[in-house]
Design an enzyme around this catalytic site. Structure first.
Site, short mmCIF file in Angstrom:
data_model
loop_
_atom_site.label_atom_id
_atom_site.label_comp_id
_atom_site.label_asym_id
_atom_site.label_seq_id
_atom_site.Cartn_x
_atom_site.Cartn_y
_atom_site.Cartn_z
N HIS A 61 -6.97 -6.51 0.61
CA HIS A 61 -5.49 -5.13 0.66
C HIS A 61 -4.45 -5.81 0.65
O HIS A 61 -3.46 -5.11 0.67
CB HIS A 61 -6.68 -3.86 0.78
CG HIS A 61 -5.50 -2.62 0.65
ND1 HIS A 61 -5.11 -1.91 -0.63
CD2 HIS A 61 -4.40 -1.59 1.64
CE1 HIS A 61 -3.97 -1.25 -0.59
NE2 HIS A 61 -4.07 -1.30 0.86
N ASP A 80 -9.37 -6.37 -3.60
CA ASP A 80 -9.44 -5.34 -2.79
C ASP A 80 -9.80 -4.12 -3.57
O ASP A 80 -10.51 -3.92 -3.92
CB ASP A 80 -7.63 -4.43 -3.43
CG ASP A 80 -7.26 -3.84 -2.47
OD1 ASP A 80 -7.56 -3.00 -2.20
OD2 ASP A 80 -6.54 -3.63 -2.72
N SER A 111 0.89 -1.19 0.12
CA SER A 111 0.13 0.02 0.12
C SER A 111 0.90 1.60 0.03
O SER A 111 1.44 1.28 -0.59
CB SER A 111 -0.91 0.36 1.21
OG SER A 111 -2.02 0.91 1.33
#
Length: 323
Positions: free
Chosen positions: A262, A234, A100
């Protein structure tokens, strides 16, 4: 955040105390967590990776057990910080793995310090397109700090976190990641953490979405092996960004994991460890050449606008049936 399953060490660098986990022996893997998380996001894969590698999983400044000063929270500042940590630890070169927001830091690290980067693995990474969940965009709005101060008062926070974890237990892809969101929400009870996260987000996101992008520098990945891992479900950063990575860096290896959100490294830890090991095993570590780097910079991208042509949708990688 959840208690650590691994021994946490501390070093003070530039006057700030930095927490990290170091485990295993072998080629070095640097694991960089996402926004509002810490090294515990990697807990389910550290032991598996440490069987073959030296794993370094820091709490980035402003996160976890590291200090939360008024400081530089840009991706460049974070890249400098992990470079300095590695230097103090006596580690010269790493395969950098970023999840991320940590993916954005990983890309910046590889760009700033190509001589210290052997490979790059991006996990549901930022920096590959503007789209991002409205929850992250909301952090940039005026009053976030004050509103979150109220929402993290003891009674309110406990009810809110319990509600999120309850929703995460539902058998739906939409709510899959809410247990991790609950941990992040709980960490916001610390006003220093809230302030740090606000600075981080404002450096990379505005009301339209992500600002920072690798599009104009993706051609530099020609000199470095790159793998992109994404969860098909996600809902924080859409899986189509993996498709964009494939177009920006045609030599990249793309792994889309079904029944995953995610946090694919948490949803399918054994699969994730296997992907990392296979990628490292089957690729030659990048060797920095100033002359080659200069040629790439001089020639620039094939498309200087950073635009990419549409590509066919990604399909899941081989082995999906066993996921």
């Amino acid at each position: 955040m959840p208690p650590s399953r691994h021994h946490v060490q501390h070093l003070t660098i530039h006057g700030h105390r930095r927490a990290f986990v170091k485990a295993g022996e072998g080629p070095a893997l640097l694991l960089l967590h996402g926004l509002g998380c810490d090294h515990t996001t990697w807990s389910s894969v550290i032991d598996g990776l440490a069987r073959r590698y030296t794993v370094i999983a820091p709490d980035l400044l402003g996160h976890g057990l590291s200090d939360k000063p008024r400081a530089d929270y840009s991706v460049g500042g974070y890249a400098n910080g992990v470079r300095d940590l590695l230097t103090v630890l006596g580690i010269d070169k790493v395969t950098v793995v970023g999840h991320s927001f940590g993916g954005g830091v990983a890309m910046q690290f590889a760009y700033q310090f190509p001589e210290r980067t052997e490979r790059m693995i991006l996990v549901a990474s930022g920096g590959l397109g503007p789209e991002v969940t409205p929850g992250i965009r909301a952090i940039t709005t005026p009053g976030f700090h004050q509103v979150m101060g109220v929402l993290t008062l003891p009674g309110v926070r406990h009810v809110g976190a319990a509600g999120l974890r309850g929703l995460a237990a539902l058998p739906t892809a939409v709510t899959r990641d809410l247990a991790e969101v609950a941990d992040i929400y709980d960490s916001f009870k610390d006003p220093r953490a809230r302030a740090a996260i606000r600075h981080v987000v404002r450096a990379v996101v505005d009301w339209k979405g992500q600002i920072v992008t690798m599009a104009d520098r993706a051609y530099l990945t020609e000199a470095m092996p790159m793998c992109v891992v994404w969860g098909r479900d996600d809902h924080v950063i859409p899986v189509r960004h993996a498709n964009r990575a494939a177009a920006l860096a045609p030599g990249a290896r793309i792994e889309v994991i079904p029944h995953s959100g995610h946090f694919p490294h948490k949803d399918h830890p054994e699969r994730f460890v296997q992907i990392v090991h296979e990628f490292v095993r089957s690729t030659r570590a990048a060797t920095y050449s100033r002359a080659r780097w200069r040629r790439l910079l001089e020639n620039g991208p094939a498309d200087p606008t950073g635009d990419v042509a549409p590509v066919v949708p990604l399909t899941a990688v081989a082995g999906d049936a066993g996921a």
